[in-house]
Design a protein around this motif. Sequence first.
Motif, PDB file in Angstrom:
ATOM      1  N   GLY A   1      34.636  41.605  34.909  1.00 18.16           N
ATOM      2  CA  GLY A   1      35.368  40.377  35.244  1.00 18.16           C
ATOM      3  C   GLY A   1      36.384  39.950  34.204  1.00 18.16           C
ATOM      4  N   VAL A   2      36.073  40.124  32.917  1.00 15.37           N
ATOM      5  CA  VAL A   2      36.994  39.661  31.868  1.00 15.37           C
ATOM      6  C   VAL A   2      38.244  40.560  31.794  1.00 15.37           C
ATOM      7  N   ALA A   3      38.169  41.747  32.403  1.00 17.28           N
ATOM      8  CA  ALA A   3      39.354  42.609  32.463  1.00 17.28           C
ATOM      9  C   ALA A   3      40.438  41.977  33.347  1.00 17.28           C
TER      10      ALA A   3
ATOM     11  N   CYS B   1      38.617  43.807  39.702  1.00 20.99           N
ATOM     12  CA  CYS B   1      37.986  43.505  38.399  1.00 20.99           C
ATOM     13  C   CYS B   1      36.753  42.630  38.594  1.00 20.99           C
ATOM     14  N   THR B   2      36.909  41.612  39.435  1.00 17.08           N
ATOM     15  CA  THR B   2      35.763  40.724  39.663  1.00 17.08           C
ATOM     16  C   THR B   2      34.866  41.368  40.736  1.00 17.08           C
ATOM     17  N   ASP B   3      33.707  40.772  40.980  1.00 14.45           N
ATOM     18  CA  ASP B   3      32.704  41.430  41.822  1.00 14.45           C
ATOM     19  C   ASP B   3      33.226  41.716  43.234  1.00 14.45           C
TER      20      ASP B   3
ATOM     21  N   VAL C   1      33.960  44.693  29.879  1.00 14.48           N
ATOM     22  CA  VAL C   1      33.940  43.279  29.468  1.00 14.48           C
ATOM     23  C   VAL C   1      33.550  42.422  30.669  1.00 14.48           C
ATOM     24  N   SER C   2      32.305  41.966  30.672  1.00 17.76           N
ATOM     25  CA  SER C   2      31.840  41.217  31.842  1.00 17.76           C
ATOM     26  C   SER C   2      31.051  39.994  31.397  1.00 17.76           C
ATOM     27  N   GLY C   3      30.389  39.371  32.390  1.00 12.90           N
ATOM     28  CA  GLY C   3      29.580  38.202  32.080  1.00 12.90           C
ATOM     29  C   GLY C   3      28.354  38.551  31.253  1.00 12.90           C
ATOM     30  N   GLY C   4      27.886  39.792  31.362  1.00 16.30           N
ATOM     31  CA  GLY C   4      26.664  40.186  30.654  1.00 16.30           C
ATOM     32  C   GLY C   4      26.851  41.334  29.687  1.00 16.30           C
ATOM     33  N   HIS C   5      28.021  41.959  29.665  1.00 19.18           N
ATOM     34  CA  HIS C   5      28.232  43.145  28.819  1.00 19.18           C
ATOM     35  C   HIS C   5      29.545  43.075  28.057  1.00 19.18           C
TER      36      HIS C   5
ATOM     37  N   ALA D   1      30.859  33.931  26.441  1.00 17.46           N
ATOM     38  CA  ALA D   1      31.587  33.108  25.469  1.00 17.46           C
ATOM     39  C   ALA D   1      32.717  32.337  26.165  1.00 17.46           C
ATOM     40  N   PHE D   2      33.458  33.015  27.069  1.00 18.49           N
ATOM     41  CA  PHE D   2      34.518  32.324  27.820  1.00 18.49           C
ATOM     42  C   PHE D   2      33.913  31.160  28.616  1.00 18.49           C
ATOM     43  N   ASP D   3      32.793  31.439  29.297  1.00 16.65           N
ATOM     44  CA  ASP D   3      32.187  30.414  30.155  1.00 16.65           C
ATOM     45  C   ASP D   3      31.671  29.233  29.340  1.00 16.65           C
TER      46      ASP D   3
ATOM     47  N   HIS E   1      25.332  47.809  39.005  1.00 15.47           N
ATOM     48  CA  HIS E   1      26.510  46.939  39.140  1.00 15.47           C
ATOM     49  C   HIS E   1      27.597  47.243  38.096  1.00 15.47           C
ATOM     50  N   ILE E   2      27.197  47.422  36.853  1.00 17.78           N
ATOM     51  CA  ILE E   2      28.192  47.646  35.789  1.00 17.78           C
ATOM     52  C   ILE E   2      28.856  49.017  35.952  1.00 17.78           C
ATOM     53  N   LYS E   3      28.068  50.007  36.382  1.00 18.26           N
ATOM     54  CA  LYS E   3      28.684  51.317  36.656  1.00 18.26           C
ATOM     55  C   LYS E   3      29.682  51.185  37.799  1.00 18.26           C
ATOM     56  N   GLY E   4      29.381  50.290  38.734  1.00 17.48           N
ATOM     57  CA  GLY E   4      30.322  49.988  39.815  1.00 17.48           C
ATOM     58  C   GLY E   4      31.625  49.444  39.246  1.00 17.48           C
ATOM     59  N   HIS E   5      31.526  48.504  38.298  1.00 19.36           N
ATOM     60  CA  HIS E   5      32.749  47.956  37.677  1.00 19.36           C
ATOM     61  C   HIS E   5      33.576  49.089  37.072  1.00 19.36           C
ATOM     62  N   ILE E   6      32.915  50.038  36.405  1.00 25.75           N
ATOM     63  CA  ILE E   6      33.653  51.152  35.772  1.00 25.75           C
ATOM     64  C   ILE E   6      34.337  51.992  36.861  1.00 25.75           C
TER      65      ILE E   6
ATOM     66  N   ILE F   1      40.064  29.143  31.304  1.00 26.02           N
ATOM     67  CA  ILE F   1      40.574  29.333  29.929  1.00 26.02           C
ATOM     68  C   ILE F   1      41.883  30.128  29.995  1.00 26.02           C
ATOM     69  N   ASP F   2      41.886  31.167  30.818  1.00 23.81           N
ATOM     70  CA  ASP F   2      43.060  32.028  30.983  1.00 23.81           C
ATOM     71  C   ASP F   2      44.289  31.172  31.327  1.00 23.81           C
ATOM     72  N   LYS F   3      44.115  30.270  32.289  1.00 28.08           N
ATOM     73  CA  LYS F   3      45.218  29.436  32.764  1.00 28.08           C
ATOM     74  C   LYS F   3      45.648  28.420  31.688  1.00 28.08           C
TER      75      LYS F   3
HETATM   76  O1  KG4 Z   1      32.005  41.384  35.555  1.00 25.30           O
HETATM   77  P1  KG4 Z   1      31.531  40.050  36.019  1.00 25.30           P
HETATM   78  O2  KG4 Z   1      31.501  39.837  37.463  1.00 25.30           O
HETATM   79  O3  KG4 Z   1      30.141  39.745  35.385  1.00 25.30           O
HETATM   80  C1  KG4 Z   1      29.080  40.607  35.396  1.00 25.30           C
HETATM   81  O4  KG4 Z   1      29.029  41.498  36.245  1.00 25.30           O
HETATM   82  O5  KG4 Z   1      28.285  40.397  34.456  1.00 25.30           O
HETATM   83  O6  KG4 Z   1      32.450  38.994  35.333  1.00 25.30           O
HETATM   84  C2  KG4 Z   1      32.187  37.637  35.313  1.00 25.30           C
HETATM   85  C3  KG4 Z   1      32.795  37.110  34.045  1.00 25.30           C
HETATM   86  C4  KG4 Z   1      32.600  35.631  33.884  1.00 25.30           C
HETATM   87  O7  KG4 Z   1      32.136  35.371  32.590  1.00 25.30           O
HETATM   88  C5  KG4 Z   1      34.012  35.082  34.100  1.00 25.30           C
HETATM   89  O8  KG4 Z   1      34.252  33.876  33.399  1.00 25.30           O
HETATM   90  C6  KG4 Z   1      34.850  36.218  33.558  1.00 25.30           C
HETATM   91  O9  KG4 Z   1      34.217  37.361  34.031  1.00 25.30           O
HETATM   92  N1  KG4 Z   1      36.248  36.169  34.032  1.00 25.30           N
HETATM   93  C7  KG4 Z   1      37.302  35.981  33.205  1.00 25.30           C
HETATM   94  C8  KG4 Z   1      38.453  35.941  34.023  1.00 25.30           C
HETATM   95  N2  KG4 Z   1      38.055  36.111  35.322  1.00 25.30           N
HETATM   96  C9  KG4 Z   1      36.696  36.256  35.304  1.00 25.30           C
HETATM   97  N3  KG4 Z   1      37.348  35.847  31.870  1.00 25.30           N
HETATM   98  C10 KG4 Z   1      38.563  35.659  31.314  1.00 25.30           C
HETATM   99  N4  KG4 Z   1      39.705  35.588  32.021  1.00 25.30           N
HETATM  100  C11 KG4 Z   1      39.701  35.732  33.366  1.00 25.30           C
HETATM  101  N5  KG4 Z   1      40.850  35.664  34.062  1.00 25.30           N
END
Ligand code: KG4
Length: 332
Positions: free
Chosen positions: A267-269, A297-299, A133-137, A163-165, A109-114, A181-183
């Motif tokens: 996701g955090v990107a 960026c998101t899944d 920068v993701s939910g787990g990495h 941390a964001f969550d 999954h993470i390689k997919g994000h890249i 948080i972003d908003k």
């Molecule tokens: O990459 P992702 O799908 O997670 C993993 O694959 O592990 O990203 C999910 C994460 C969540 O923690 C979510 O809160 C964060 O990405 N996220 C954001 C934003 N959109 C999603 N964090 C900060 N600002 C955003 N706009």
Amino acid sequence: MLGIESSCDETSIAVVKNGREVLSNEIASQIDIHTRFGGVVPEVASRNHILCINNVLKKSLETAGVTIDDIDAICVTYGAGLSGALMVGVNFAKGLAFACNKPLVAVNHIKGHISANYIQNKTLKPPFLCLVVSGGHTAILKIDDFLHHTLIGQTLDDAIGEAFDKVARVVGLGYPGGPKIDKEAKNGEYNLHFVKKSDLDKTYNVSYSGLKTAVINYLHTKEQNHEPINVADVACSFEHEAVDMLVEKVVRAAKEFGFKTVTMAGGVAANSYLREQMQLACEKNNLELTYPSLILCTDNGAMIGAEGYNNLILDSNVCYDLSVSPNPSLKL
Ligand code: KG4
Ligand code: ZN
């Protein structure tokens, strides 16, 4: 390539041509379903993947204007993620691969994000630097070639998305934390200081548990003293401190290792302050920056199709058979 993604709370299936061109990218999000629980409930997520995955496939093929016969390989996320949620996608992909006699490509999954960056920037080629920068990495990686990477720095504890969550939850913004948080941060000011100077400053590693705890302690103290909290200022200050330390490290790493191109993934990107700061820092330092569009960026299934394509074409060890099983704690 068909790219199937079901590791968390989105069911997504995409049709991707030559690893870079997205013909369709259908996403069924479960955000509304999990909002009332304040977070993703794994069993509920699995059940909803089961309910919608077949329709998502139909829509995806329809939008792309292809039939299953036009598909060369079926790519599916097999980890990391929620066990039951992964199980739905993997078994659906296996059934499809078996019934249609197509190769099955198991994707990290993470390689997919890249790999979402290859869709975004059609001429992008390794080597380049990537901030994951993701939910787990949370990691700074050298992407050496289409299959290999080298770790430069990473979080020593929590991931930035975690941390964001967590901060969103304790400050009362709820799920999904990152976007909230972003908003909210846009209405606030950076007037609170949570992180102190640390030995990590000179390295490429980061830590988020200290920042998270500092925010929680600040909120507790305010509550005990019956003092009001400005949620927007907390969100803005937390976001600044969480992001600023990464931007500085990425630019420093690009210079030290001689990279001209920087990318972001995960996701955090999608975070607007991170995108803005990274853009400014890269412009200032003559670095070329690529980051995926918000939807990439998101899944999503498209990134899984893009990464699966690289594996199919280049990786002689890729697993093509039906023996793959979900690996919830798969490493990068
Ligand atoms: O990459 P992702 O799908 O997670 C993993 O694959 O592990 O990203 C999910 C994460 C969540 O923690 C979510 O809160 C964060 O990405 N996220 C954001 C934003 N959109 C999603 N964090 C900060 N600002 C955003 N706009
Ligand atoms: Zn993800």
